[in-house]
Design a protein around this motif. Structure first.
Motif, short mmCIF file in Angstrom:
data_model
loop_
_atom_site.label_atom_id
_atom_site.label_comp_id
_atom_site.label_asym_id
_atom_site.label_seq_id
_atom_site.Cartn_x
_atom_site.Cartn_y
_atom_site.Cartn_z
N SER A 142 0.97 -1.56 0.28
CA SER A 142 0.15 0.17 0.06
C SER A 142 0.74 0.78 0.13
O SER A 142 0.61 2.33 -0.13
CB SER A 142 -1.06 0.12 1.11
N HIS A 143 1.83 0.84 0.06
CA HIS A 143 3.58 2.65 -0.03
C HIS A 143 3.74 2.28 -0.77
O HIS A 143 4.48 3.57 -1.02
CB HIS A 143 4.15 2.31 1.83
N LEU A 144 3.73 1.50 -1.36
CA LEU A 144 5.21 1.31 -2.64
C LEU A 144 4.31 0.75 -4.26
O LEU A 144 4.09 -0.59 -4.11
CB LEU A 144 6.66 0.44 -2.31
N THR A 188 6.82 5.09 -6.39
CA THR A 188 5.95 5.94 -6.20
C THR A 188 5.59 5.57 -4.45
O THR A 188 4.96 4.55 -4.38
CB THR A 188 3.84 5.97 -6.50
N MET A 189 6.17 6.28 -3.56
CA MET A 189 6.29 6.30 -2.40
C MET A 189 4.77 7.20 -1.13
O MET A 189 5.03 7.72 -2.44
CB MET A 189 7.43 6.09 -1.58
N ARG A 190 4.27 5.91 -0.96
CA ARG A 190 2.99 7.41 -0.17
C ARG A 190 3.25 6.66 1.42
O ARG A 190 3.69 5.66 1.76
CB ARG A 190 1.43 5.94 -0.59
N PHE A 191 3.20 7.52 2.30
CA PHE A 191 3.44 8.29 3.36
C PHE A 191 1.90 8.05 4.17
O PHE A 191 1.34 8.33 3.85
CB PHE A 191 4.38 8.77 3.83
#
Length: 119
Positions: free
Chosen positions: A90-92, A116-119
């Motif tokens: 879910s983060h990468l 794409t990385m999500r935090f």
């Protein structure tokens, strides 16, 4: 820069994504892809439509994109871009693409990798 993006889940195996945008360069220091004769102050428009497919019901998604970048006059780049997106978690996300040019301007063929990385 101004952009408008939209997406629509058509069904369980297809999502459509669209993008319209414009970039105006007040001072570009020779970045104009149309060449020096068009100067350093210019506007380019961009548009793409993509189909994101989910045929395997997994975290790997094939994508087919058609993209335009140009000024509708001296520079017009049209690309067909097959891609693969791997949603690692879910983060990468990792995306690999092969843009293929179909017009006289822009890339002829290339290879792109994006994370794409999500935090």
């Amino acid at each position: 820069m101004i952009q408008l993006r939209a997406d629509k889940k058509v069904n369980d195996w297809l999502t459509l994504v669209g993008h319209l945008g414009a970039r105006h360069y007040y001072i570009s220091d020779d970045l104009n892809p149309a060449g020096q004769s068009d100067g350093d102050v210019f506007t380019h428009y961009e548009a793409f439509i993509a189909g994101v497919f989910n045929p395997w019901n997994s975290n790997v998604f094939p994508v087919l994109e058609i993209a335009y970048t140009g000024d509708f006059n001296s520079y017009n780049s049209i690309l067909v871009v097959p891609e693969i997106i791997w949603a690692v978690n879910s983060h990468l996300e990792i995306k690999a693409a092969i843009p293929v040019g179909t017009s006289e301007d822009g890339e002829r063929i290339g290879f792109r990798v994006q994370a794409t990385m999500r935090f």
